[in-house]
Design a protein around this motif. Structure first.
Motif, PDB file in Angstrom:
ATOM      1  N   THR A 162      -2.524  -2.091   3.314  1.00 60.85           N
ATOM      2  CA  THR A 162      -2.256  -1.529   1.787  1.00 60.85           C
ATOM      3  C   THR A 162      -0.791  -0.992   1.896  1.00 60.85           C
ATOM      4  O   THR A 162      -0.802  -2.047   2.221  1.00 60.85           O
ATOM      5  N   ALA A 166      -5.329   0.169  -3.947  1.00 60.70           N
ATOM      6  CA  ALA A 166      -5.866  -0.875  -3.270  1.00 60.70           C
ATOM      7  C   ALA A 166      -5.438  -1.828  -4.689  1.00 60.70           C
ATOM      8  O   ALA A 166      -4.947  -1.343  -5.778  1.00 60.70           O
ATOM      9  N   ASP A 200     -10.697  -2.802  -7.948  1.00 62.31           N
ATOM     10  CA  ASP A 200     -11.970  -2.580  -7.295  1.00 62.31           C
ATOM     11  C   ASP A 200     -12.700  -3.510  -6.799  1.00 62.31           C
ATOM     12  O   ASP A 200     -13.596  -2.461  -5.401  1.00 62.31           O
ATOM     13  N   GLN A 247     -11.134  -2.122  -3.433  1.00 65.41           N
ATOM     14  CA  GLN A 247     -11.344  -0.701  -3.433  1.00 65.41           C
ATOM     15  C   GLN A 247     -12.372  -0.607  -2.352  1.00 65.41           C
ATOM     16  O   GLN A 247     -12.570  -0.214  -1.113  1.00 65.41           O
ATOM     17  N   TRP A 301     -12.276  -1.507   0.771  1.00 61.31           N
ATOM     18  CA  TRP A 301     -11.544  -0.516   1.750  1.00 61.31           C
ATOM     19  C   TRP A 301     -12.666   0.655   2.234  1.00 61.31           C
ATOM     20  O   TRP A 301     -12.365   0.630   2.954  1.00 61.31           O
ATOM     21  N   GLN A 302     -13.585   1.015   1.182  1.00 61.31           N
ATOM     22  CA  GLN A 302     -14.892   1.794   1.140  1.00 61.31           C
ATOM     23  C   GLN A 302     -15.547   1.635   2.932  1.00 61.31           C
ATOM     24  O   GLN A 302     -15.489   2.863   3.594  1.00 61.31           O
ATOM     25  N   ILE A 315      -7.423   6.335  -1.448  1.00 62.71           N
ATOM     26  CA  ILE A 315      -6.875   5.380  -2.278  1.00 62.71           C
ATOM     27  C   ILE A 315      -7.670   4.901  -3.053  1.00 62.71           C
ATOM     28  O   ILE A 315      -8.050   4.864  -3.880  1.00 62.71           O
ATOM     29  N   THR A 375      -6.705   2.064  -6.821  1.00 61.82           N
ATOM     30  CA  THR A 375      -6.703   0.664  -7.507  1.00 61.82           C
ATOM     31  C   THR A 375      -5.493   1.041  -8.174  1.00 61.82           C
ATOM     32  O   THR A 375      -5.211   1.514  -9.081  1.00 61.82           O
TER      33      THR A 375
END
Length: 312
Positions: free
Chosen positions: A5, A222, A225, A228, A231-232, A266, A268
């Protein structure tokens, strides 16, 4: 896959009366109210956003103001201190300004930086440090000019019930770099020029109690989208339970609680705060998400009135 990040997106805290909150962060600290809306999960409550002129990620502190709510206890599982950066040479101005508004403060040195420590009216622990990093804030309010105005976040101090687990997360999952240790603090750094310095208290801290004067969560950036979603999956693959994507209108969000009990988000960077107002008018009207717009009259009846005002 490894990820990093770039730094803090925003920090969200619980405070008391909305007028007291606005007077301090706009009137004393000179931050711009970039958005006034409601808590999407509790629509009878405001959600305020304060930041720099453009409301950029890394400058945004947000609040759920609950008048007459019970006082919390700062402790493990929370952000203990929120750090702001100011331009080099601005410290004398801020000492004079805090004294003018009768805000008690202390001075100390940490990692060779002069630190100005103080609390907001509801007990949130704040501090200021001078750094070259970060662009100047062009928002002028209450006599502040860009040569002294708060640029955004310097970072935050994390209090963990299991600091060794939090340290592992910061390095191996969030991608921060350990850059030093001093006394009971380990310092980490991300890649952004603001919101990039995270201090972790090395010794375990007894769990705090959520309430007025405490930080609810810290949000990390993030890029968009797609990033992200990466990241998820990445957070899930590293053994943390992570939520589905939540639409927060000004960003999308996912949440997980790390093993030291701190709630991480987290968020966007896009779309930002100007997509439902112009950059010039941000923060001037109560903005509601579409699902609540038909209930505007009823919702506004239950919200306490306040004014963004310059203070004498």
């Amino acid at each position: 896959m490894t990820k990093r990040t770039s730094g803090i997106h925003h920090i969200t805290a619980i405070v008391g009366h909305p007028q007291e909150n606005v007077d301090f962060y706009a009137g004393v600290l000179g931050l711009r109210m970039v958005k006034k809306t409601i808590n999407f999960d509790d629509p009878g409550t405001y959600h305020f956003y304060f930041g720099n002129d453009g409301g950029k990620p890394g400058t945004i502190i947000t609040f759920f103001p609950w008048a007459n709510a019970y006082q919390g206890q700062v402790g493990g599982g929370q952000v203990g201190v929120t750090t702001y950066i100011i331009p080099v040479g601005a410290m004398p101005f801020w000492k004079e300004r805090l004294a003018e508004f009768k805000v008690p403060f202390k001075e100390r040195v940490r990692f060779s930086e002069q630190v100005l420590e103080f609390d907001d009216p509801h007990g949130l622990h704040l501090e200021m440090v001078e750094r070259e990093e970060g662009e100047l804030n062009t928002w002028t309010f209450g006599g502040l000019t860009s040569d002294v105005a708060i640029k955004g976040f310097g970072g935050a101090t994390l209090l963990s019930t299991q600091p060794e687990k939090t340290a592992e997360l910061l390095e191996k999952v969030m991608g921060l770099e350990l850059v030093g240790r001093e006394d009971d603090i380990a310092r980490y750094r991300s890649t952004a020029d603001i919101g990039n310095v995270i201090d972790l208290k090395i010794s375990a801290v007894q769990r705090g109690e959520m309430g007025v004067g405490t930080v609810h969560h810290i949000a990390w950036r993030a890029e968009d989208d797609e990033d992200q979603i990466d990241w998820q999956q990445y957070v899930h693959n590293n053994g943390y339970g992570v939520t589905s994507v939540q639409d927060r209108n000004y960003f999308n969000a996912i949440y997980f609680r790390e093993h030291g009990e701190i709630l991480f988000e987290i968020a966007t960077d896009p779309p930002g705060f100007a997509h439902d107002e112009t950059p010039e008018t941000m923060g001037s009207h109560l903005m509601l998400p579409p699902q609540y717009e038909t209930h505007r009259a009823k919702l506004t009846q239950g919200l306490l009135p306040f004014t963004v005002r310059e203070l004498d």
